[in-house]
Every structure is written in C-alpha cells, then in structure tokens.
Design an enzyme around this catalytic site. Structure first.
Site, PDB file in Angstrom:
ATOM      1  N   GLU A 132      31.502  34.757  -9.940  1.00  0.00           N
ATOM      2  CA  GLU A 132      31.524  33.844 -11.094  1.00  0.00           C
ATOM      3  C   GLU A 132      32.682  32.863 -10.967  1.00  0.00           C
ATOM      4  O   GLU A 132      32.559  31.677 -11.275  1.00  0.00           O
ATOM      5  CB  GLU A 132      31.669  34.632 -12.395  1.00  0.00           C
ATOM      6  CG  GLU A 132      30.453  35.486 -12.733  1.00  0.00           C
ATOM      7  CD  GLU A 132      30.777  36.446 -13.860  1.00  0.00           C
ATOM      8  OE1 GLU A 132      30.625  36.052 -15.023  1.00  0.00           O
ATOM      9  OE2 GLU A 132      31.200  37.591 -13.579  1.00  0.00           O
TER      10      GLU A 132
ATOM     11  N   SER B 193      33.980  45.924 -18.304  1.00  0.00           N
ATOM     12  CA  SER B 193      34.102  45.315 -19.619  1.00  0.00           C
ATOM     13  C   SER B 193      35.025  46.179 -20.468  1.00  0.00           C
ATOM     14  O   SER B 193      35.063  47.398 -20.314  1.00  0.00           O
ATOM     15  CB  SER B 193      32.719  45.231 -20.265  1.00  0.00           C
ATOM     16  OG  SER B 193      32.832  45.222 -21.670  1.00  0.00           O
TER      17      SER B 193
ATOM     18  N   HIS C 132      12.507  26.206  -7.700  1.00  0.00           N
ATOM     19  CA  HIS C 132      12.543  26.183  -9.174  1.00  0.00           C
ATOM     20  C   HIS C 132      12.916  27.552  -9.749  1.00  0.00           C
ATOM     21  O   HIS C 132      12.513  27.882 -10.862  1.00  0.00           O
ATOM     22  CB  HIS C 132      11.189  25.753  -9.767  1.00  0.00           C
ATOM     23  CG  HIS C 132      10.633  24.507  -9.160  1.00  0.00           C
ATOM     24  ND1 HIS C 132      10.800  23.260  -9.713  1.00  0.00           N
ATOM     25  CD2 HIS C 132       9.939  24.315  -8.007  1.00  0.00           C
ATOM     26  CE1 HIS C 132      10.218  22.351  -8.945  1.00  0.00           C
ATOM     27  NE2 HIS C 132       9.688  22.962  -7.903  1.00  0.00           N
TER      28      HIS C 132
ATOM     29  N   LYS D  88      29.184  48.222 -17.951  1.00  0.00           N
ATOM     30  CA  LYS D  88      29.224  46.938 -17.252  1.00  0.00           C
ATOM     31  C   LYS D  88      29.966  46.996 -15.918  1.00  0.00           C
ATOM     32  O   LYS D  88      30.981  47.643 -15.773  1.00  0.00           O
ATOM     33  CB  LYS D  88      29.901  45.871 -18.130  1.00  0.00           C
ATOM     34  CG  LYS D  88      29.115  45.454 -19.341  1.00  0.00           C
ATOM     35  CD  LYS D  88      27.808  44.757 -19.001  1.00  0.00           C
ATOM     36  CE  LYS D  88      28.008  43.395 -18.397  1.00  0.00           C
ATOM     37  NZ  LYS D  88      28.587  42.438 -19.354  1.00  0.00           N
TER      38      LYS D  88
END
Ligand code: ARG
Length: 466
Positions: free
Chosen positions: A292, A279, A159, A285
């Site tokens: 991804e 970024s 979970h 970043k």
C-alpha cells in the site's frame, strides 16, 4: 574576518534578522552534502596547487585540513549553527578553525554557485548508483520467484475482469521488463550527473588560471562546457527525479496488484508476517502495508519531481536563491525509493502463492478466447467464431455451468467445428501451452524470457562489479 561574521558581511552594516536567517539557511538540510562538499573542495585545493594559484605547501595544508574535517564528519563530531547558513560555509569555517588563515585561500577562483552545483552533481551520481543497485537486487528476486513458480497459472485481467489465463512467471516478468527500463533511466541519470561545474565560478568564469578539466578528472567527472550553463543547470536532478517517479509508478502498479492478490476476494498470495502488519481493533487482520505504501508513495515522488520542475520554470540563467529549493525534493525522492527497494526483494521471496485459487480463477469463461481461436484456426472467420462462442457463453450462464463443464452436444450446437475440440485445450494449462507467438505466456516463451532475464542480470551485475 572574525569567527561569527557572515561570508558576505564586508558589504553590510548590520547582521541579518533572526527570522531572515532562519528562512535563508539551508544548513539544516544541506549538511547532508558535507561529504561531497569536502570531496569537491579537496579536488579544488589540489587544482589550486597544480596551477600555482596557491603554493604546493598551501595546497597540501588545505587538503590535509579537509581530510581532518571529513574525519570529524565521519565520527559524527561535526557541528554547525544557523549562522553557518549553508554547508559550504560550515565546512570552510571548520577548516579555518583547524588550519588557520590559509583556509581563507580555498575559495579562490570558486563561488558557492559552482560549488553547490558540484555537490548536488556528486550526490545525484551516488544516488543513481545506489538506486540502480537496489533495483538490480529487486529484479533478481523477481526472476527467482518467477523461476520458482513456473507452472502456476492465474487469470490475466483487462478492465479488472478475468480475461485469459497466463503464467504467474509471465506476469512477474512483465514487471521485470518495466524495471529493466527503469535501470536504463537511472544509468542515464548517472551520466547526466557526472559533470563537474567547478571552475564556472559565479557564472562567467574567473581571471584565475583554474583548470576545470583537472578538477573534473580528480572527481572522475566530465568538465562543463559553458560556465553560465554549469551554474544554472539542474536538469540532472530532474532526470533523477523523473527516473524515481517512473520507478515509483511501477512499484505502485505492482503494489496495487499485490493488495488485490492478498485480499480474501482474490486469495492468490499471502505475505510473510515479517512484511505485514495487523489492526489495532480487528484481530483477524493481516494488512499488506508495504505494498500500500508503494502505491501511496508514488504520489509523493511525482510531487518531488513537480516541485523542482516548478522551481526551475521561469528562472533566468545564472544562480537564483530559488535553486536552494532543489535539494529537499531530491533527497526525499532518493530516500523514498531506497526505502522501498530495501524491502522489496525479501518481501517477494518470502511470499506464498495459492496455486489452486489462481488456477480456479483462471478457468471458466476466461477460456472463451481459446474456443474462438480454435474455430478461427479451422478456417471459421474470427468474427463469426467470436459470435458463436459468445452465444455459447450466454447459454452456459443460463445453464449455470462453466465452459469446462459444457456437454459435447452443446459445443457442437454452438458451432459444428467445436465437436473436434481436444478437451485439454479447455483448461488454463492447455490455454497457455497452446500460445505460439514470441514473448507470449506459453511455457516455452516464458522459459526463454527467464533465460534472457538471467543473462541480463549476470551481465549487468558483472559490469557493476568491474
Ligand atoms: N545554500 C545555497 C543553495 O543551496 C548555496 C549557494 C548560495 N549561493 C549564493 N550566491 N547565495 O543554493
């Protein structure tokens, strides 16, 4: 037959409308099948000579001409126009330009229906092999990384809540097992693709004394059994798309974990700069784009599989033009999977792990099961043990301490048998070392898993080379 006429123009009074020609043409994408088309035509031409359908000299001329077309293709000198309609026509047109009217005999005893099916079989066979090799390389990297970090522990999750400490290598080897199943699927997809439909002709065979077994052997394939099935079947493409989809799901699930691991919240791993991007606005970043994209591209792979499933659903036996829609999803899936596999091995090898962060997260209440198991092994019924430790966890929350920090008297108060608990058991390392069951996260079990993984890779890579 003049140069600009369509293959089928004999029956037609006028040439096709331009808009229809654009809709109908597959050459913009099926030109990718040209090497397979030429290879299949060579086998067919040799068969035509072997069976006396054309003379030995004609057969040789056809093969030589096809070799010249292939050479042009490899030298990037092969050009086509929409009027070629498809790759089969383009190759034949060029062949005729090069060797003259003997080229008109090549299509004897053959249809574009068995021809296009063969091309796709050959493409799928190559693609399945290439993906299998890429997958093996990724699996090798995974095992190396697992080997290199044998003593790092991190929390295993259920979970997405910290559950129990596990070894990082155990975690990585879990993915290895999934990829091992993928490997089998690509091997099965390869053998499904390894059937030659040539000789099926349009759908019912041909009056010419063709020899499908000869053509198949020339291409190192099995011959088809039923001509109607041979031109209708795209199951092998579905098999490959399914294998790509399941692999895509595995890559996606692993990708999701790395996205979590590389976040500041987890901080378990850092990707090498070569596999991260920044970024345009936030200077701090460092994004895990590759993982991804692995997550993102799974949807597209499933879409490719769905596209072909839906194309095939309800098609009657025999060739229908709908089948032209089989190519782009298959090409897309193969390219997508290969692009991800090209990145994965080095991205895995160059990542760094923060063993401290992982171990810290793996302690605390993630050790609660250890206490319950300790009690159960001393004869306390497991339900009772679970309850006692649950109460202890609640008590710790109230005191604002972790399980490792529990004073002896609190342990004894939770259950008298806990007074005998060896304290080293109450650490992430103690917990994993205490595991006994086969295939568990204990260092001994993981060492055995690593050994078997190496053996598997050595065996499988040897088979590939041999
Ligand atoms: N471009 C066609 C395809 O991709 C080739 C087969 C055409 N066959 C036919 N009977 N029109 O499926």
């Amino acid at each position: 037959m003049t140069e600009r006429e369509h293959l089928w123009s004999g029956r037609f009074g006028s040439s096709p409308a331009e808009a229809f020609e654009r809709l109908n043409a597959s050459i913009p994408f099926d030109v990718r099948l040209a090497p397979y088309d030429i290879r299949g035509s060579m086998a067919h031409a040799r068969m035509l000579g072997e069976t006396g359908i054309v003379t030995p000299e004609e057969s040789r001329e056809l093969v030589r001409g096809l070799e010249a077309v292939l050479a042009e293709l490899e030298a990037k000198g092969f050009s086509w126009t929409l009027a070629d309609e498809d790759v089969h026509t383009a190759v034949e047109r060029r062949l005729r330009e090069l060797i003259g009217d003997v080229a008109l005999k090549l299509h004897t005893g053959r249809s574009r229906n068995d021809q296009v099916a063969l091309d796709l079989h050959l493409f799928a066979r190559d693609a399945a092999e290439e993906i299998r090799d890429g997958l093996l390389a990724a699996m090798r990297a995974l095992v190396e990384v697992a080997e290199a970090h044998r003593d790092l522990v991190l929390p295993g999750y259920t979970h997405l809540q910290r559950a129990q400490p596990i070894l990082l290598s155990h975690h990585l080897l879990a993915h290895f097992e999934a990829y091992r199943r993928d490997l089998r699927r690509f091997e099965a997809a390869r053998s499904a693709a390894n059937v030659s439909p040539l000789g099926a002709a349009a759908l019912g065979g041909t009056p010419h004394p063709v020899d499908p077994a000869f053509t198949a052997a020339d291409l190192e394939m099995e011959p088809f059994a039923n001509s109607l099935d041979a031109v209708s079947d795209r199951d092998f493409a579905l098999d490959l798309l399914y294998a790509c989809s399941v692999l895509g799901i595995h890559l996606s699930r692993m990708g999701e974990e790395w996205v979590l691991w590389t976040s500041s919240e987890f901080g378990f791993a850092v990707l090498d700069d070569a596999y991260s991007s920044g970024s345009s606005i936030m200077p701090q970043k460092k994004n895990p784009d590759a993982y991804e994209l692995m997550r993102g591209k799974a949807g597209r792979l499933i879409g490719d599989l769905n596209a072909l499933l839906i194309t095939l659903k309800g098609l009657p036996s025999g060739y229908s033009k709908d089948l032209q829609e089989d190519k782009e999803p298959l090409f897309d899936a193969v390219d997508t999977v290969l692009a991800m596999l090209a990145v994965l091995p080095e991205m895995l090898r160059t990542a760094r792990f923060d063993g401290r962060r992982m171990a810290d997260a793996a302690g605390g209440f993630a050790l609660a099961t250890e206490l319950a198991d300790f009690l159960a092994m001393r004869g306390v019924p497991f339900r009772e043990a679970h309850h006692a430790v649950g109460r202890l966890v609640r008590r710790c929350e109230k005191l604002g301490i972790s399980l490792e920090e529990v004073p002896d008297e609190e342990l004894a108060a939770a259950h008298p048998a806990l007074a005998e608990l060896p304290r080293e058991r109450l650490t992430p390392e103690g917990s994993v070392t205490n595991k006994r069951s086969d295939g568990s996260t204990s260092p001994a079990s993981v060492a055995a898993q690593l050994r078997r993984a190496h053996e598997f890779l050595d065996r499988t890579e040897r088979r590939t080379e041999g």
